[in-house]
Design a protein around this motif. Structure first.
Motif, PDB file in Angstrom:
ATOM      1  N   GLY A  65       0.760  -1.151   0.051  1.00  0.00           N
ATOM      2  CA  GLY A  65      -0.066   0.011   0.079  1.00  0.00           C
ATOM      3  C   GLY A  65       0.850   1.345   0.032  1.00  0.00           C
ATOM      4  N   ARG A  66       2.118   1.134   0.151  1.00  0.00           N
ATOM      5  CA  ARG A  66       3.083   2.261   0.098  1.00  0.00           C
ATOM      6  C   ARG A  66       4.130   2.364  -0.861  1.00  0.00           C
ATOM      7  NH1 ARG A  66       6.478   3.219   4.238  1.00  0.00           N
ATOM      8  NH2 ARG A  66       6.530   0.879   4.906  1.00  0.00           N
ATOM      9  N   PHE A  67       4.500   0.968  -1.211  1.00  0.00           N
ATOM     10  CA  PHE A  67       5.592   0.887  -2.198  1.00  0.00           C
ATOM     11  C   PHE A  67       5.016   0.322  -3.500  1.00  0.00           C
ATOM     12  CE2 PHE A  67       9.672   0.768   0.789  1.00  0.00           C
ATOM     13  CZ  PHE A  67       9.141   1.779   1.575  1.00  0.00           C
ATOM     14  N   THR A  68       5.438   0.686  -4.656  1.00  0.00           N
ATOM     15  CA  THR A  68       4.892  -0.098  -5.985  1.00  0.00           C
ATOM     16  C   THR A  68       6.243  -0.290  -6.874  1.00  0.00           C
ATOM     17  OG1 THR A  68       2.977   1.202  -5.891  1.00  0.00           O
ATOM     18  CG2 THR A  68       3.648   0.314  -7.926  1.00  0.00           C
ATOM     19  N   ILE A  69       6.453  -1.450  -7.308  1.00  0.00           N
ATOM     20  CA  ILE A  69       7.314  -1.959  -8.308  1.00  0.00           C
ATOM     21  C   ILE A  69       6.898  -1.945  -9.429  1.00  0.00           C
ATOM     22  CG2 ILE A  69       7.060  -4.371  -7.733  1.00  0.00           C
ATOM     23  CD1 ILE A  69      10.026  -4.802  -7.835  1.00  0.00           C
ATOM     24  N   SER A  70       7.734  -1.350 -10.534  1.00  0.00           N
ATOM     25  CA  SER A  70       7.459  -1.549 -11.724  1.00  0.00           C
ATOM     26  C   SER A  70       8.750  -1.747 -12.569  1.00  0.00           C
ATOM     27  CB  SER A  70       6.740  -0.291 -12.185  1.00  0.00           C
ATOM     28  OG  SER A  70       7.419   0.906 -11.839  1.00  0.00           O
ATOM     29  N   ARG A  71       8.423  -2.026 -14.026  1.00  0.00           N
ATOM     30  CA  ARG A  71       9.564  -1.921 -15.003  1.00  0.00           C
ATOM     31  C   ARG A  71       9.011  -1.762 -16.419  1.00  0.00           C
ATOM     32  NH1 ARG A  71       6.469  -4.799 -17.451  1.00  0.00           N
ATOM     33  NH2 ARG A  71       6.178  -7.023 -17.838  1.00  0.00           N
ATOM     34  N   VAL A  72      10.145  -1.275 -17.010  1.00  0.00           N
ATOM     35  CA  VAL A  72      10.112  -1.066 -18.595  1.00  0.00           C
ATOM     36  C   VAL A  72      10.865  -1.677 -19.263  1.00  0.00           C
ATOM     37  CG1 VAL A  72       9.294   1.447 -17.825  1.00  0.00           C
ATOM     38  CG2 VAL A  72      11.665   1.003 -18.017  1.00  0.00           C
ATOM     39  N   ASN A  73      10.348  -1.583 -20.624  1.00  0.00           N
ATOM     40  CA  ASN A  73      11.318  -2.387 -21.556  1.00  0.00           C
ATOM     41  C   ASN A  73      11.415  -3.922 -20.980  1.00  0.00           C
ATOM     42  OD1 ASN A  73      11.202  -0.001 -23.037  1.00  0.00           O
ATOM     43  ND2 ASN A  73      13.030   0.619 -22.210  1.00  0.00           N
ATOM     44  N   ALA A  74      10.586  -4.700 -20.575  1.00  0.00           N
ATOM     45  CA  ALA A  74      10.694  -5.940 -20.067  1.00  0.00           C
ATOM     46  C   ALA A  74      11.723  -5.826 -19.130  1.00  0.00           C
ATOM     47  CB  ALA A  74      11.353  -6.704 -21.262  1.00  0.00           C
ATOM     48  N   MET A  75      12.765  -6.414 -18.954  1.00  0.00           N
ATOM     49  CA  MET A  75      13.833  -6.076 -17.942  1.00  0.00           C
ATOM     50  C   MET A  75      14.702  -5.204 -17.955  1.00  0.00           C
ATOM     51  SD  MET A  75      12.225  -7.805 -15.627  1.00  0.00           S
ATOM     52  CE  MET A  75      11.037  -9.294 -15.092  1.00  0.00           C
ATOM     53  N   ASN A  76      14.684  -4.490 -18.645  1.00  0.00           N
ATOM     54  CA  ASN A  76      15.694  -3.221 -18.640  1.00  0.00           C
ATOM     55  C   ASN A  76      16.100  -2.431 -17.554  1.00  0.00           C
ATOM     56  OD1 ASN A  76      16.284  -0.151 -20.027  1.00  0.00           O
ATOM     57  ND2 ASN A  76      17.861  -1.836 -20.865  1.00  0.00           N
ATOM     58  N   THR A  77      14.748  -1.863 -16.907  1.00  0.00           N
ATOM     59  CA  THR A  77      14.809  -0.841 -15.939  1.00  0.00           C
ATOM     60  C   THR A  77      13.609  -1.172 -14.979  1.00  0.00           C
ATOM     61  OG1 THR A  77      15.743   0.847 -17.246  1.00  0.00           O
ATOM     62  CG2 THR A  77      14.828   1.529 -15.104  1.00  0.00           C
ATOM     63  N   ALA A  78      14.111  -1.339 -13.655  1.00  0.00           N
ATOM     64  CA  ALA A  78      13.006  -1.488 -12.555  1.00  0.00           C
ATOM     65  C   ALA A  78      13.065  -0.532 -11.773  1.00  0.00           C
ATOM     66  CB  ALA A  78      13.416  -2.984 -11.808  1.00  0.00           C
ATOM     67  N   TYR A  79      11.788  -0.006 -11.066  1.00  0.00           N
ATOM     68  CA  TYR A  79      11.670   1.189 -10.241  1.00  0.00           C
ATOM     69  C   TYR A  79      10.931   0.737  -9.133  1.00  0.00           C
ATOM     70  CZ  TYR A  79      12.349   3.640 -14.443  1.00  0.00           C
ATOM     71  OH  TYR A  79      12.786   4.406 -15.669  1.00  0.00           O
ATOM     72  N   LEU A  80      11.333   1.311  -7.868  1.00  0.00           N
ATOM     73  CA  LEU A  80      10.699   1.152  -6.671  1.00  0.00           C
ATOM     74  C   LEU A  80      10.011   2.636  -6.288  1.00  0.00           C
ATOM     75  CD1 LEU A  80       9.674  -0.871  -4.479  1.00  0.00           C
ATOM     76  CD2 LEU A  80      11.601  -0.268  -3.251  1.00  0.00           C
ATOM     77  N   GLN A  81       8.790   2.799  -6.260  1.00  0.00           N
ATOM     78  CA  GLN A  81       8.059   4.117  -5.918  1.00  0.00           C
ATOM     79  C   GLN A  81       7.961   3.776  -4.502  1.00  0.00           C
ATOM     80  OE1 GLN A  81       7.641   6.966  -7.364  1.00  0.00           O
ATOM     81  NE2 GLN A  81       7.198   7.620  -5.567  1.00  0.00           N
ATOM     82  N   MET A  82       8.378   4.639  -3.595  1.00  0.00           N
ATOM     83  CA  MET A  82       8.219   4.450  -2.098  1.00  0.00           C
ATOM     84  C   MET A  82       7.395   5.863  -1.569  1.00  0.00           C
ATOM     85  SD  MET A  82      12.062   2.882  -0.950  1.00  0.00           S
ATOM     86  CE  MET A  82      12.919   4.334  -1.486  1.00  0.00           C
ATOM     87  N   ASN A  83       6.107   5.610  -1.119  1.00  0.00           N
ATOM     88  CA  ASN A  83       5.429   6.807  -0.716  1.00  0.00           C
ATOM     89  C   ASN A  83       5.360   6.551   1.028  1.00  0.00           C
ATOM     90  OD1 ASN A  83       5.297   7.899  -3.226  1.00  0.00           O
ATOM     91  ND2 ASN A  83       3.483   6.584  -3.529  1.00  0.00           N
ATOM     92  N   SER A  84       4.661   7.572   1.625  1.00  0.00           N
ATOM     93  CA  SER A  84       4.721   7.529   3.057  1.00  0.00           C
ATOM     94  C   SER A  84       5.742   6.971   3.803  1.00  0.00           C
ATOM     95  CB  SER A  84       3.352   6.781   3.359  1.00  0.00           C
ATOM     96  OG  SER A  84       2.044   7.479   2.493  1.00  0.00           O
TER      97      SER A  84
END
Length: 120
Positions: A65-84
């Protein structure tokens, strides 16, 4: 071989947000999943979130509910959006990737880590 480079860590106040990035290079077509782990001082490294090549995700209960993991271009880049963010999120965050090649089997790769500090 797979190389991982993290970026985006830093100091943030409680309640703030940060986005971590993990850039993968090398044999990225062999990557099956990417994940973020963290290790706080005096504690063991723990899984924070992971995402598969097909987009399936999984989170630690402490960050749901606070963090979101995502990726672009298949497995080229991954992100971790951290809120609260809370002080308990303070740790070194590591990007990880699991790859598989028919000739070599599976392998786990790690980035160098990026410090996240949540403090007022």
């Amino acid at each position: 071989q797979v190389q991982l480079v993290e970026s985006g860590g830093g100091l943030v106040q409680p309640g703030g947000s940060l986005r971590l990035s993990c850039a993968a290079s090398g044999t990225i077509d062999s990557i099956l999943l990417m994940a973020w782990y963290r290790q706080a001082p005096g504690k063991e490294r723990e899984l924070v979130a992971r995402i598969t090549r097909s987009g399936g995700t999984d989170y630690a209960d402490s960050v749901k509910g606070r963090f979101t993991i995502s990726r672009v271009n298949a497995m080229n880049t991954a992100y971790l959006q951290m809120n609260s963010l809370i002080p308990e999120d303070t740790a070194v965050y590591y990007c990880s990737a699991v790859s598989y090649k028919l000739a070599d089997g599976s392998a786990v790769h790690w980035g160098q880590g990026t410090q996240v500090t949540v403090s007022s």
